[in-house]
Design a protein around this motif. Structure first.
Motif, mmCIF file in Angstrom:
data_model
loop_
_atom_site.group_PDB
_atom_site.id
_atom_site.type_symbol
_atom_site.label_atom_id
_atom_site.label_comp_id
_atom_site.label_asym_id
_atom_site.label_seq_id
_atom_site.Cartn_x
_atom_site.Cartn_y
_atom_site.Cartn_z
ATOM 1 N N GLY A 215 0.793 -1.212 0.000
ATOM 2 C CA GLY A 215 0.000 0.000 0.000
ATOM 3 C C GLY A 215 0.830 1.267 0.000
ATOM 4 O O GLY A 215 2.060 1.247 -0.029
ATOM 5 N N MET A 216 0.139 2.408 0.035
ATOM 6 C CA MET A 216 0.784 3.717 0.045
ATOM 7 C C MET A 216 1.003 4.140 1.495
ATOM 8 O O MET A 216 0.068 4.161 2.292
ATOM 9 N N ASN A 217 2.232 4.478 1.825
ATOM 10 C CA ASN A 217 2.595 4.765 3.209
ATOM 11 C C ASN A 217 3.461 6.016 3.290
ATOM 12 O O ASN A 217 4.220 6.329 2.366
ATOM 13 N N ILE A 221 8.461 13.541 5.833
ATOM 14 C CA ILE A 221 7.460 14.603 5.900
ATOM 15 C C ILE A 221 6.715 14.794 4.590
ATOM 16 O O ILE A 221 5.499 14.962 4.576
ATOM 17 N N SER A 222 7.411 14.704 3.458
ATOM 18 C CA SER A 222 6.776 15.067 2.191
ATOM 19 C C SER A 222 6.846 13.975 1.131
ATOM 20 O O SER A 222 6.609 14.241 -0.039
ATOM 21 N N GLN A 223 7.163 12.740 1.544
ATOM 22 C CA GLN A 223 7.256 11.660 0.568
ATOM 23 C C GLN A 223 6.458 10.444 1.023
ATOM 24 O O GLN A 223 6.050 10.339 2.185
ATOM 25 N N TYR A 224 6.253 9.524 0.088
ATOM 26 C CA TYR A 224 5.530 8.278 0.352
ATOM 27 C C TYR A 224 6.306 7.115 -0.256
ATOM 28 O O TYR A 224 7.168 7.294 -1.123
ATOM 29 N N TRP A 225 5.993 5.915 0.237
ATOM 30 C CA TRP A 225 6.479 4.708 -0.417
ATOM 31 C C TRP A 225 5.300 3.799 -0.704
ATOM 32 O O TRP A 225 4.279 3.829 -0.011
ATOM 33 N N LEU A 226 5.431 3.004 -1.748
ATOM 34 C CA LEU A 226 4.353 2.123 -2.203
ATOM 35 C C LEU A 226 4.853 0.691 -2.273
ATOM 36 O O LEU A 226 5.914 0.421 -2.852
ATOM 37 N N GLU A 271 3.287 15.548 -4.068
ATOM 38 C CA GLU A 271 2.489 16.131 -5.153
ATOM 39 C C GLU A 271 2.115 15.103 -6.215
ATOM 40 O O GLU A 271 1.201 15.326 -7.006
ATOM 41 N N TYR A 272 2.835 13.952 -6.236
ATOM 42 C CA TYR A 272 2.544 12.932 -7.242
ATOM 43 C C TYR A 272 1.707 11.778 -6.686
ATOM 44 O O TYR A 272 1.356 10.857 -7.424
ATOM 45 N N LYS A 273 1.420 11.801 -5.391
ATOM 46 C CA LYS A 273 0.701 10.692 -4.748
ATOM 47 C C LYS A 273 -0.663 10.462 -5.403
ATOM 48 O O LYS A 273 -1.043 9.320 -5.703
ATOM 49 N N PHE A 274 -1.402 11.535 -5.645
ATOM 50 C CA PHE A 274 -2.738 11.385 -6.236
ATOM 51 C C PHE A 274 -2.650 10.768 -7.625
ATOM 52 O O PHE A 274 -3.445 9.887 -7.981
ATOM 53 N N MET A 275 -1.670 11.190 -8.428
ATOM 54 C CA MET A 275 -1.530 10.664 -9.780
ATOM 55 C C MET A 275 -1.216 9.168 -9.754
ATOM 56 O O MET A 275 -1.721 8.401 -10.591
ATOM 57 N N LEU A 276 -0.401 8.737 -8.788
ATOM 58 C CA LEU A 276 -0.080 7.315 -8.685
ATOM 59 C C LEU A 276 -1.306 6.514 -8.246
ATOM 60 O O LEU A 276 -1.560 5.416 -8.767
ATOM 61 N N GLU A 277 -2.071 7.040 -7.285
ATOM 62 C CA GLU A 277 -3.295 6.346 -6.863
ATOM 63 C C GLU A 277 -4.271 6.225 -8.034
ATOM 64 O O GLU A 277 -4.930 5.195 -8.206
ATOM 65 N N GLY A 284 -7.072 -1.244 -11.853
ATOM 66 C CA GLY A 284 -7.677 -2.213 -10.940
ATOM 67 C C GLY A 284 -6.700 -2.914 -10.030
ATOM 68 O O GLY A 284 -6.896 -4.076 -9.655
ATOM 69 N N ILE A 285 -5.603 -2.210 -9.656
ATOM 70 C CA ILE A 285 -4.567 -2.833 -8.823
ATOM 71 C C ILE A 285 -4.943 -2.706 -7.349
ATOM 72 O O ILE A 285 -5.129 -1.611 -6.827
ATOM 73 N N ASN A 286 -5.039 -3.839 -6.667
ATOM 74 C CA ASN A 286 -5.344 -3.868 -5.238
ATOM 75 C C ASN A 286 -4.068 -3.602 -4.448
ATOM 76 O O ASN A 286 -3.053 -4.265 -4.646
ATOM 77 N N VAL A 287 -4.108 -2.609 -3.564
ATOM 78 C CA VAL A 287 -2.922 -2.287 -2.758
ATOM 79 C C VAL A 287 -3.174 -2.489 -1.263
ATOM 80 O O VAL A 287 -2.419 -1.993 -0.446
ATOM 81 N N ARG A 288 -4.208 -3.230 -0.915
ATOM 82 C CA ARG A 288 -4.468 -3.467 0.503
ATOM 83 C C ARG A 288 -4.909 -4.902 0.745
ATOM 84 O O ARG A 288 -6.018 -5.172 1.165
ATOM 85 N N HIS A 289 -4.007 -5.833 0.443
ATOM 86 C CA HIS A 289 -4.298 -7.225 0.794
ATOM 87 C C HIS A 289 -4.246 -7.382 2.315
ATOM 88 O O HIS A 289 -3.581 -6.629 3.007
#
Length: 481
Positions: A215-217, A221-226, A271-277, A284-289
């Protein structure tokens, strides 16, 4: 037509989007629609006998990194994937791993692990030569589990970071000439300039519950990992092509393969998190098994193992049980097993005398001492049981794990009794801006901090999950119950 799994070695599991696109092009040339990941952070491709020439003819850039049929060479495993994402040793940066990967100018014949003992996603003792970060900056413990030696053993000194590749190569070339670590150490010292350090305290690996890695985590402060995981370990190459293009368009430079047949991308700008989601949702990619599925380790391309896992996970789900912090593995029983999960389901071989008859498969269930894979001590729990019994046995073991958990986790504090008031008191840390509380018995799910992590051990860039205030804004307070 006979197929063989070919391994593409990806040092430390770190690959660029452009390199991964080259792998998908190779897969297309082999008439494949998907690729798989291996337990040593490599990429696996089924290749038919009449396709062997394609590996060298069309894609010579992979020639040095694809194994031959002897399986002589091994991939280097590292915990780079965990850097800046999970708990880590303070001096060990992501950049250090990358330099170390590049320092290996040869393909190892032994399994080499370069790992941080503070994380628990990448197995600590999964190699023949395990370099394990110490508290002393730029120095590593070495654990040896060499073929032909009776047992694994600790190297007598700490090895300097920039000597790791040289030491590993000499050990590979010389270990067969010795049967004890002191003589081997003396030989290594003869053959290389050493900058070793005396071992002043034995290696101690803290126990931590197994993390959720999908999932997206939040990352700083300003970044995420997937983290992305597919149940069948068959990653569609059309999706991977599009994903690599996305990474290159949005300045994501690295893709990290985990030993759990999944992959993680780090450093996704806010700023790119929404575009990746949106990108993932459109496909149709499930990211919360469920963590019930994520904490399994299975052999590659084994439909029987996958079927058994699905049966057990379905039973777990129907009984609504928790397996958070635990890991499960499946393996056919062997004389010299190398496991790295909390619990193991072993399939017993069929009796030779009964080969002409229909056999009912039987299994053994084992678990690690203290449910900690780093103990490497497996205890039999049940033997020669049928498949229908496995879910119940594993659920019993899960309950046993939670019952003893507070005795096993050093960082979990027990509440203190206030003799004057009769109240139970516990120490927590509270954000000075919004009053959000960090309790190490609970952790911080939003920041992917597992229960049992002391506040002082949180990374320096930890911030409040509600208002994003920095770690320095938290103050120690005592709560009474």
């Amino acid at each position: 037509m006979i197929e063989r799994l070919k391994r593409i070695f990806i040092k430390g599991g770190v690959i660029t989007p452009n390199e991964l696109k080259q792998v998908t092009q190779l897969a297309r040339a082999l008439n494949l629609t998907s690729i798989s990941f291996g337990s040593r952070q490599d990429i696996l491709l089924p290749v038919k006998e009449n396709q062997q020439h394609l590996l060298k003819t069309y894609f010579p850039e992979f020639k040095q990194d694809i194994d031959d049929d002897t399986h002589k060479y091994q991939n280097i495993v590292s915990s780079y994937v965990c850097a800046d994402v999970f708990q880590q040793t303070s001096w060990l940066s992501a950049t250090t791993y990358l330099y170390l990967h590049e320092d290996f100018k040869y393909n190892p014949t032994l399994k080499i692990n370069i790992v941080d003992p503070q994380q628990n996603l990448v197995p600590i003792y999964g190699g023949n030569i395990n370099f394990i970060a110490s508290k002393s900056e730029d120095y590593w413990y070495v654990n040896l589990n060499l073929p032909g030696w009776e047992k694994d053993i600790s190297y007598p000194v700490l090895v300097f970071t920039w000597n790791i590749a040289k030491v590993a190569k000499i050990i590979e070339e010389e270990y067969k000439n010795f049967d004890n670590v002191q003589d081997l150490f003396n030989r290594v010292t003869e053959l290389t300039d050493s900058n070793n350090k005396v071992v002043t305290e034995p290696l101690k690996i803290p126990y931590r519950p197994f993390p959720y890695y999908e999932g997206m985590n939040k990352m700083g402060i300003s970044q995420y990992w997937l983290g992305l995981y597919w149940r069948n370990n068959q990653y569609d190459i059309n999706f991977l092509d599009d994903f690599c293009d996305f990474c290159m368009d949005y300045k994501i430079s690295k893709i990290c393969i985990t030993p759990w047949k999944s992959f993680i991308v780090k450093g996704i700008e806010k700023e790119y998190k929404f575009m990746l989601e949106k990108f993932l949702g459109q496909r149709g990619i499930n990211v919360r098994h469920s963590s019930l599925e994520l904490n399994w380790h299975l052999p590659v391309s084994d439909p029987e193992a996958l079927k058994l896992k699905r049966f057990i996970v379905k039973s777990f789900d129907q009984n609504d049980i928790s397996t958070y912090g635990l890991t499960f593995g499946y393996h056919e029983r062997s004389e010299d097993p190398h496991y790295f999960t909390s619990m193991i389901v072993e399939k017993n071989p069929n009796p030779k005398i009964a080969n002409s008859y229909e056999n009912i498969a039987s299994y053994n269930v084992l678990y690690c001492k203290n449910f900690d894979p780093n103990t490497r001590e497996y205890i039999p729990y049940a033997q020669n049981v049928e498949e229908i019994e496995l879910p119940g046995l594993l659920m019993q073991l899960s309950q046993l794990y939670f019952k003893q958990l507070d005795n096993n986790t050093e960082n979990v504090k027990k509440p203190k009794q206030n003799k004057d008031s009769g109240l139970l008191e516990s120490t927590v840390y509270q954000c000075g801006n919004c009053m959000t509380v960090y309790d190490d018995e609970i952790g911080d799910e939003e920041a992917n901090i597992a229960p049992g992590i002391a506040f002082k051990d949180l990374p320096d860039d930890y911030c409040c999950s509600l208002c994003e205030a920095p770690k320095t804004k938290f103050k120690e307070v005592v709560l009474a119950e």
